[in-house]
Scaffold this active site. Structure first.
Site, short mmCIF file in Angstrom:
data_model
loop_
_atom_site.label_atom_id
_atom_site.label_comp_id
_atom_site.label_asym_id
_atom_site.label_seq_id
_atom_site.Cartn_x
_atom_site.Cartn_y
_atom_site.Cartn_z
N ASP A 138 -13.46 12.70 -68.31
CA ASP A 138 -13.24 11.26 -68.41
C ASP A 138 -14.25 10.54 -69.31
O ASP A 138 -14.19 9.32 -69.44
CB ASP A 138 -13.27 10.63 -67.00
CG ASP A 138 -14.56 10.94 -66.24
OD1 ASP A 138 -15.27 11.88 -66.64
OD2 ASP A 138 -14.83 10.24 -65.26
N GLU A 226 -28.08 17.55 -62.06
CA GLU A 226 -28.51 17.88 -63.42
C GLU A 226 -29.96 18.38 -63.40
O GLU A 226 -30.30 19.37 -64.05
CB GLU A 226 -28.41 16.64 -64.34
CG GLU A 226 -27.00 16.15 -64.62
CD GLU A 226 -26.47 15.18 -63.57
OE1 GLU A 226 -27.08 15.07 -62.48
OE2 GLU A 226 -25.42 14.54 -63.83
C1 UGA Z 1 -21.23 11.81 -62.56
C2 UGA Z 1 -21.60 12.81 -63.66
O1 UGA Z 1 -21.24 12.29 -64.91
C3 UGA Z 1 -20.88 14.10 -63.38
O2 UGA Z 1 -21.14 15.04 -64.41
C4 UGA Z 1 -21.34 14.64 -62.04
O3 UGA Z 1 -20.61 15.83 -61.74
C5 UGA Z 1 -21.05 13.61 -60.95
O4 UGA Z 1 -21.60 12.33 -61.29
C6 UGA Z 1 -21.67 14.08 -59.65
O5 UGA Z 1 -22.84 13.76 -59.40
O6 UGA Z 1 -21.04 14.85 -58.95
P1 UGA Z 1 -18.64 10.87 -62.13
O7 UGA Z 1 -18.01 10.10 -63.22
O8 UGA Z 1 -19.01 10.17 -60.86
O9 UGA Z 1 -19.86 11.63 -62.75
O10 UGA Z 1 -17.77 12.17 -61.73
P2 UGA Z 1 -16.28 12.56 -62.15
O11 UGA Z 1 -16.06 12.27 -63.60
O12 UGA Z 1 -15.35 11.99 -61.16
O13 UGA Z 1 -16.33 14.14 -61.95
C7 UGA Z 1 -17.05 15.00 -62.80
C8 UGA Z 1 -16.13 16.10 -63.32
O14 UGA Z 1 -15.69 16.89 -62.21
C9 UGA Z 1 -14.87 15.58 -64.02
O15 UGA Z 1 -14.60 16.37 -65.15
C10 UGA Z 1 -13.79 15.71 -62.95
O16 UGA Z 1 -12.49 15.95 -63.47
C11 UGA Z 1 -14.28 16.91 -62.13
N1 UGA Z 1 -13.91 16.85 -60.70
C12 UGA Z 1 -14.10 15.71 -59.97
C13 UGA Z 1 -13.37 17.96 -60.09
O17 UGA Z 1 -13.18 19.00 -60.74
N2 UGA Z 1 -13.02 17.88 -58.76
C14 UGA Z 1 -13.19 16.76 -58.02
O18 UGA Z 1 -12.84 16.75 -56.80
C15 UGA Z 1 -13.74 15.64 -58.65
MN MN Z 2 -16.91 10.88 -64.86
#
Ligand code: UGA
Ligand code: MN
Length: 278
Positions: A138, A226
């Site tokens: 995203d 991270e």
């Molecule tokens: C922030 C960071 O930018 C992420 O890299 C980090 O993993 C996350 O916080 C965290 O601390 O866990 P955020 O925008 O809140 O990101 O997270 P998402 O973009 O919703 O998820 C990160 C990635 O994991 C995305 O590529 C999403 O598609 C994937 N994801 C999310 C999954 O594969 N499974 C899930 O249940 C949720």
């Molecule tokens: Mn994100």
């Protein structure tokens, strides 16, 4: 079927260039209404980057048809050179529960680890001079971020916009040292983090990662994912390689897509998508 070159004669995808290191772009992804839109947008960015090997890791028990079909189109129509499709399900106890804030659980952790394992298993066939980048589905990527990271020796770092509650969360670089050294961060959210930067703000060389045979992501307290990973790769800020003009340029945005309101959908006798292919 029309070929990409016929449809868009001046927009052929970036070609392989043997003198450039390969960038292994690792993208965790999971099903929600906006998933295909996110992946489509990211794939069209990556099509413009030479020598990219995209590793898509679905948060699922199996590879899904949606993602498989997208990959086939990218390969057949757009001549996207190398995509690897993996899957690794987040254990149910770590999945976000209804009503919990989005930051309450680690996201993409098991998927990134599955990709790292794949790199380890494939070590004899991958580009040992390559670079690994964890690119969430995203975010918004300026093509320049890929060229900045391509010559990473161990771990490179740069600013991330819209992260950590700031317009730009960034390392501060001391210019007096040769090549610049990271001497501080401007982070205010969880400032005690050893490496207070978002996932989108660093890359690691394949060689350096694979030499650390146990390095992986581990569940930890909010915001420390991270840092815990980077602590397995380097021991101080001094070892970070600042990119993007000594961390003065923004080449990546931590954009987040709003969940769509589909409240009218349930009023339809037949779902709006029932006779659509997508
Ligand atoms: C922030 C960071 O930018 C992420 O890299 C980090 O993993 C996350 O916080 C965290 O601390 O866990 P955020 O925008 O809140 O990101 O997270 P998402 O973009 O919703 O998820 C990160 C990635 O994991 C995305 O590529 C999403 O598609 C994937 N994801 C999310 C999954 O594969 N499974 C899930 O249940 C949720
Ligand atoms: Mn994100």
């Amino acid at each position: 079927m029309l070929k990409c070159e016929q449809l868009f004669p001046c927009r052929v995808p970036a070609r392989r260039n043997d003198s450039l290191a390969t960038i292994y772009v690792i993208t965790p992804t999971y099903y929600r209404h906006t998933q295909m839109a996110e992946l489509l947008r990211l794939s069209y960015t990556l099509l413009l980057v030479p020598n990219v090997h995209w590793i898509i890791v679905e948060d699922a028990n199996i590879k899904t048809g949606r993602v498989t079909n997208l990959i086939s189109r990218l390969e057949e129509v757009h001549k996207f050179r190398t995509i690897t499709q993996l899957h690794a399900r987040t254990p149910p106890e770590f999945k976000l529960k209804a009503g919990e804030p989005s930051w309450a659980r680690p996201k993409g952790l098991w998927q990134r680890n599955a990709a790292i394992e794949w790199l380890r298993k494939s070590s004899s066939s991958i580009d040992s001079n390559g670079v690994v980048y964890f690119a969430d589905d995203d975010n918004t990527y300026d093509l320049r971020v890929f060229e900045e990271m391509r010559n990473t020796l161990r771990v490179s770092i740069w600013p991330v916009a819209l992260a950590g509650g700031l317009l730009v969360e960034r390392p501060i670089v001391d210019d007096s040292a040769h090549g610049g050294k990271v001497v501080a961060f401007n982070s205010l959210w969880q400032p005690a983090r050893p490496y207070p930067i978002d996932m989108a703000g660093f890359a690691v060389s394949v060689r350096h990662l694979l030499e650390r045979t146990n390095a992986k992501f581990t569940p930890t307290k909010i915001g420390y994912m991270e840092s815990l990973f980077l602590q397995q790769l380097i021991s101080s800020w001094d070892e970070l390689e600042p990119k993007a003009d000594r961390c003065t340029k923004v080449y990546v945005w931590h954009t987040q897509t709003k969940s769509p309101q589909l409240h009218e959908e349930r009023k339809l006798a037949k779902p709006s998508f029932s006779d659509l292919e997508w």
